[in-house]
Design a protein around this motif. Sequence first.
Motif, PDB file in Angstrom:
ATOM      1  N   LEU A 232       1.716   7.240 -17.027  1.00 45.61           N
ATOM      2  CA  LEU A 232       1.935   6.996 -15.588  1.00 45.61           C
ATOM      3  C   LEU A 232       1.017   7.898 -14.747  1.00 45.61           C
ATOM      4  O   LEU A 232       0.313   7.428 -13.855  1.00 45.61           O
ATOM      5  CB  LEU A 232       3.400   7.256 -15.223  1.00 45.61           C
ATOM      6  CG  LEU A 232       3.721   7.210 -13.724  1.00 45.61           C
ATOM      7  CD1 LEU A 232       3.535   5.803 -13.161  1.00 45.61           C
ATOM      8  CD2 LEU A 232       5.129   7.692 -13.433  1.00 45.61           C
ATOM      9  N   LEU A 233       1.032   9.186 -15.067  1.00 49.52           N
ATOM     10  CA  LEU A 233       0.308  10.142 -14.224  1.00 49.52           C
ATOM     11  C   LEU A 233      -1.211   9.996 -14.322  1.00 49.52           C
ATOM     12  O   LEU A 233      -1.930  10.308 -13.378  1.00 49.52           O
ATOM     13  CB  LEU A 233       0.732  11.585 -14.552  1.00 49.52           C
ATOM     14  CG  LEU A 233       2.223  11.891 -14.358  1.00 49.52           C
ATOM     15  CD1 LEU A 233       2.504  13.361 -14.625  1.00 49.52           C
ATOM     16  CD2 LEU A 233       2.716  11.510 -12.960  1.00 49.52           C
ATOM     17  N   SER A 234      -1.680   9.482 -15.453  1.00 48.64           N
ATOM     18  CA  SER A 234      -3.133   9.303 -15.599  1.00 48.64           C
ATOM     19  C   SER A 234      -3.579   7.969 -14.981  1.00 48.64           C
ATOM     20  O   SER A 234      -4.764   7.664 -14.958  1.00 48.64           O
ATOM     21  CB  SER A 234      -3.523   9.342 -17.073  1.00 48.64           C
ATOM     22  OG  SER A 234      -2.978   8.200 -17.727  1.00 48.64           O
ATOM     23  N   GLY A 235      -2.597   7.183 -14.533  1.00 47.24           N
ATOM     24  CA  GLY A 235      -2.939   5.903 -13.907  1.00 47.24           C
ATOM     25  C   GLY A 235      -3.144   4.776 -14.912  1.00 47.24           C
ATOM     26  O   GLY A 235      -3.491   3.660 -14.545  1.00 47.24           O
ATOM     27  N   ARG A 236      -2.906   5.048 -16.219  1.00 47.07           N
ATOM     28  CA  ARG A 236      -3.101   4.001 -17.220  1.00 47.07           C
ATOM     29  C   ARG A 236      -1.940   3.008 -17.226  1.00 47.07           C
ATOM     30  O   ARG A 236      -2.128   1.839 -17.514  1.00 47.07           O
ATOM     31  CB  ARG A 236      -3.265   4.615 -18.612  1.00 47.07           C
ATOM     32  CG  ARG A 236      -4.702   5.079 -18.864  1.00 47.07           C
ATOM     33  CD  ARG A 236      -4.918   5.429 -20.305  1.00 47.07           C
ATOM     34  NE  ARG A 236      -4.087   6.551 -20.707  1.00 47.07           N
ATOM     35  CZ  ARG A 236      -3.364   6.601 -21.821  1.00 47.07           C
ATOM     36  NH1 ARG A 236      -3.360   5.593 -22.654  1.00 47.07           N
ATOM     37  NH2 ARG A 236      -2.653   7.681 -22.110  1.00 47.07           N
ATOM     38  N   ALA A 237      -0.744   3.493 -16.916  1.00 47.48           N
ATOM     39  CA  ALA A 237       0.416   2.585 -16.913  1.00 47.48           C
ATOM     40  C   ALA A 237       0.622   2.036 -15.507  1.00 47.48           C
ATOM     41  O   ALA A 237       0.289   2.682 -14.523  1.00 47.48           O
ATOM     42  CB  ALA A 237       1.657   3.342 -17.357  1.00 47.48           C
ATOM     43  N   LYS A 238       1.151   0.832 -15.450  1.00 42.09           N
ATOM     44  CA  LYS A 238       1.403   0.206 -14.155  1.00 42.09           C
ATOM     45  C   LYS A 238       2.860   0.394 -13.757  1.00 42.09           C
ATOM     46  O   LYS A 238       3.718   0.687 -14.575  1.00 42.09           O
ATOM     47  CB  LYS A 238       1.123  -1.305 -14.242  1.00 42.09           C
ATOM     48  CG  LYS A 238      -0.293  -1.638 -14.677  1.00 42.09           C
ATOM     49  CD  LYS A 238      -1.232  -1.610 -13.497  1.00 42.09           C
ATOM     50  CE  LYS A 238      -2.648  -1.919 -13.885  1.00 42.09           C
ATOM     51  NZ  LYS A 238      -3.560  -0.799 -13.658  1.00 42.09           N
ATOM     52  N   TYR A 239       3.115   0.199 -12.472  1.00 49.58           N
ATOM     53  CA  TYR A 239       4.484   0.092 -11.970  1.00 49.58           C
ATOM     54  C   TYR A 239       4.455  -1.020 -10.927  1.00 49.58           C
ATOM     55  O   TYR A 239       3.370  -1.475 -10.542  1.00 49.58           O
ATOM     56  CB  TYR A 239       4.977   1.429 -11.392  1.00 49.58           C
ATOM     57  CG  TYR A 239       4.073   2.000 -10.327  1.00 49.58           C
ATOM     58  CD1 TYR A 239       3.059   2.904 -10.636  1.00 49.58           C
ATOM     59  CD2 TYR A 239       4.204   1.594  -8.993  1.00 49.58           C
ATOM     60  CE1 TYR A 239       2.216   3.405  -9.653  1.00 49.58           C
ATOM     61  CE2 TYR A 239       3.367   2.089  -8.014  1.00 49.58           C
ATOM     62  CZ  TYR A 239       2.376   2.998  -8.350  1.00 49.58           C
ATOM     63  OH  TYR A 239       1.532   3.485  -7.375  1.00 49.58           O
ATOM     64  N   SER A 240       5.620  -1.432 -10.467  1.00 44.62           N
ATOM     65  CA  SER A 240       5.677  -2.598  -9.576  1.00 44.62           C
ATOM     66  C   SER A 240       4.825  -2.384  -8.316  1.00 44.62           C
ATOM     67  O   SER A 240       4.921  -1.343  -7.658  1.00 44.62           O
ATOM     68  CB  SER A 240       7.126  -2.869  -9.191  1.00 44.62           C
ATOM     69  OG  SER A 240       7.173  -3.956  -8.302  1.00 44.62           O
ATOM     70  N   SER A 241       4.009  -3.389  -8.001  1.00 50.66           N
ATOM     71  CA  SER A 241       3.075  -3.286  -6.870  1.00 50.66           C
ATOM     72  C   SER A 241       3.794  -3.053  -5.535  1.00 50.66           C
ATOM     73  O   SER A 241       3.224  -2.486  -4.612  1.00 50.66           O
ATOM     74  CB  SER A 241       2.219  -4.551  -6.788  1.00 50.66           C
ATOM     75  OG  SER A 241       3.049  -5.682  -6.642  1.00 50.66           O
ATOM     76  N   ILE A 242       5.054  -3.458  -5.455  1.00 52.92           N
ATOM     77  CA  ILE A 242       5.774  -3.377  -4.176  1.00 52.92           C
ATOM     78  C   ILE A 242       5.870  -1.939  -3.643  1.00 52.92           C
ATOM     79  O   ILE A 242       5.923  -1.714  -2.441  1.00 52.92           O
ATOM     80  CB  ILE A 242       7.211  -3.962  -4.330  1.00 52.92           C
ATOM     81  CG1 ILE A 242       7.896  -4.175  -2.977  1.00 52.92           C
ATOM     82  CG2 ILE A 242       8.113  -3.095  -5.184  1.00 52.92           C
ATOM     83  CD1 ILE A 242       7.593  -5.449  -2.321  1.00 52.92           C
ATOM     84  N   PHE A 243       5.872  -0.966  -4.547  1.00 54.82           N
ATOM     85  CA  PHE A 243       6.085   0.414  -4.097  1.00 54.82           C
ATOM     86  C   PHE A 243       4.813   1.061  -3.542  1.00 54.82           C
ATOM     87  O   PHE A 243       4.814   2.232  -3.182  1.00 54.82           O
ATOM     88  CB  PHE A 243       6.725   1.241  -5.217  1.00 54.82           C
ATOM     89  CG  PHE A 243       8.041   0.653  -5.640  1.00 54.82           C
ATOM     90  CD1 PHE A 243       9.063   0.501  -4.725  1.00 54.82           C
ATOM     91  CD2 PHE A 243       8.237   0.193  -6.938  1.00 54.82           C
ATOM     92  CE1 PHE A 243      10.270  -0.086  -5.082  1.00 54.82           C
ATOM     93  CE2 PHE A 243       9.439  -0.396  -7.312  1.00 54.82           C
ATOM     94  CZ  PHE A 243      10.457  -0.532  -6.382  1.00 54.82           C
ATOM     95  N   ASN A 244       3.752   0.276  -3.463  1.00 53.39           N
ATOM     96  CA  ASN A 244       2.516   0.784  -2.852  1.00 53.39           C
ATOM     97  C   ASN A 244       2.396   0.385  -1.386  1.00 53.39           C
ATOM     98  O   ASN A 244       1.319   0.474  -0.807  1.00 53.39           O
ATOM     99  CB  ASN A 244       1.314   0.286  -3.642  1.00 53.39           C
ATOM    100  CG  ASN A 244       1.277   0.912  -5.014  1.00 53.39           C
ATOM    101  OD1 ASN A 244       1.419   2.122  -5.137  1.00 53.39           O
ATOM    102  ND2 ASN A 244       1.117   0.102  -6.047  1.00 53.39           N
TER     103      ASN A 244
END
Length: 316
Positions: A99-111
């Motif tokens: 997550l912290l390295s930006g390799r994993a995704k999370y739901s786009s809505i929280f951006n």
Amino acid sequence: MNEKELQHFEDKIKQEIRIEPKDWMPDDYRKMLIRQISQHAHSEIVGMLPEANWITRAPSLKRKAILLAKVQDEAGHGLYLYCAAETLNISREEMTEQLLSGRAKYSSIFNYPTLSWADMGAIGWLVDGAAIMNQVPLCRASYGPYARAMIRICKEESFHQRQGYEILLTLCRGSKEQKAMAQDALNRWWWPSLMMFGPNDDDSPHSAQSMKWKIKRFSNDELRQKFVDVCKDQADILGIAIPDSDLKWNEERGHYDFGEINWEEFWSVIKGNGPCNKERLDARIKAHENGEWVREAALAYAEKKKEVIDDVVKLS
Ligand SMILES: [Fe+2]
Ligand SMILES: [Fe+2]
């Protein structure tokens, strides 16, 4: 690959018998679950940030207590899900690093940013509402630990959805300015909420396999349609308008037709170019660094406790 084991696995899926951590499973099934569950966990954790932004500015003590409880629930969801993913042989450290390295995704809505108090209403109603639509079928997912985590999560999501809708109901019954705030929040959150269901079925490469393995039970487009149908009636009760001029009841289909999603925006946010991607990741990195001493202290304490137990065992 052992044919007999594969056959046994597929029979269990067919007969709706849950797959448990120690059972044999195909590598791709394990990988798909790790990807989905860890992304889901990251979304719960990053999802705390847009709402945490309003805890200190809630309009009353009651609203503050409710929002605080809701954001804490999301932390809990993240923890259940990290634990469920760990049963598949991936460590919490590895998932955090992804997550912290930006390799994993999370739901786009929280951006997307939370600009007004009405956004707390719109997030509860639409974002938690879309999450429920997605997650209720996951209570029947073929992997046991994931399905069981989802049961509790869904109960809490249902409270989240109602508290959000109630915020909007209060605003919509208030002054003209308050109703305008609710409309503005709906205008900004509607389309990103529809994007939460993911790409159209034709552009969703993992969907078919996920449905075959009974992780997913409904396609992205089926769930999105269900969501639109439910929300239209709820928006009518609020007396605010969904920002889509193509939204119309289709008698023949028995569903609402709706406009085209801006997929360019969706992919751009996924790729890291949404309004708050950088801010969200920076906040998580900072939180992780600030928590370093807690992790160190917990480890030192566990080590010390183990030494004491070892000494007692030696003496006895
Ligand atoms: Fe949640
Ligand atoms: Fe929630």
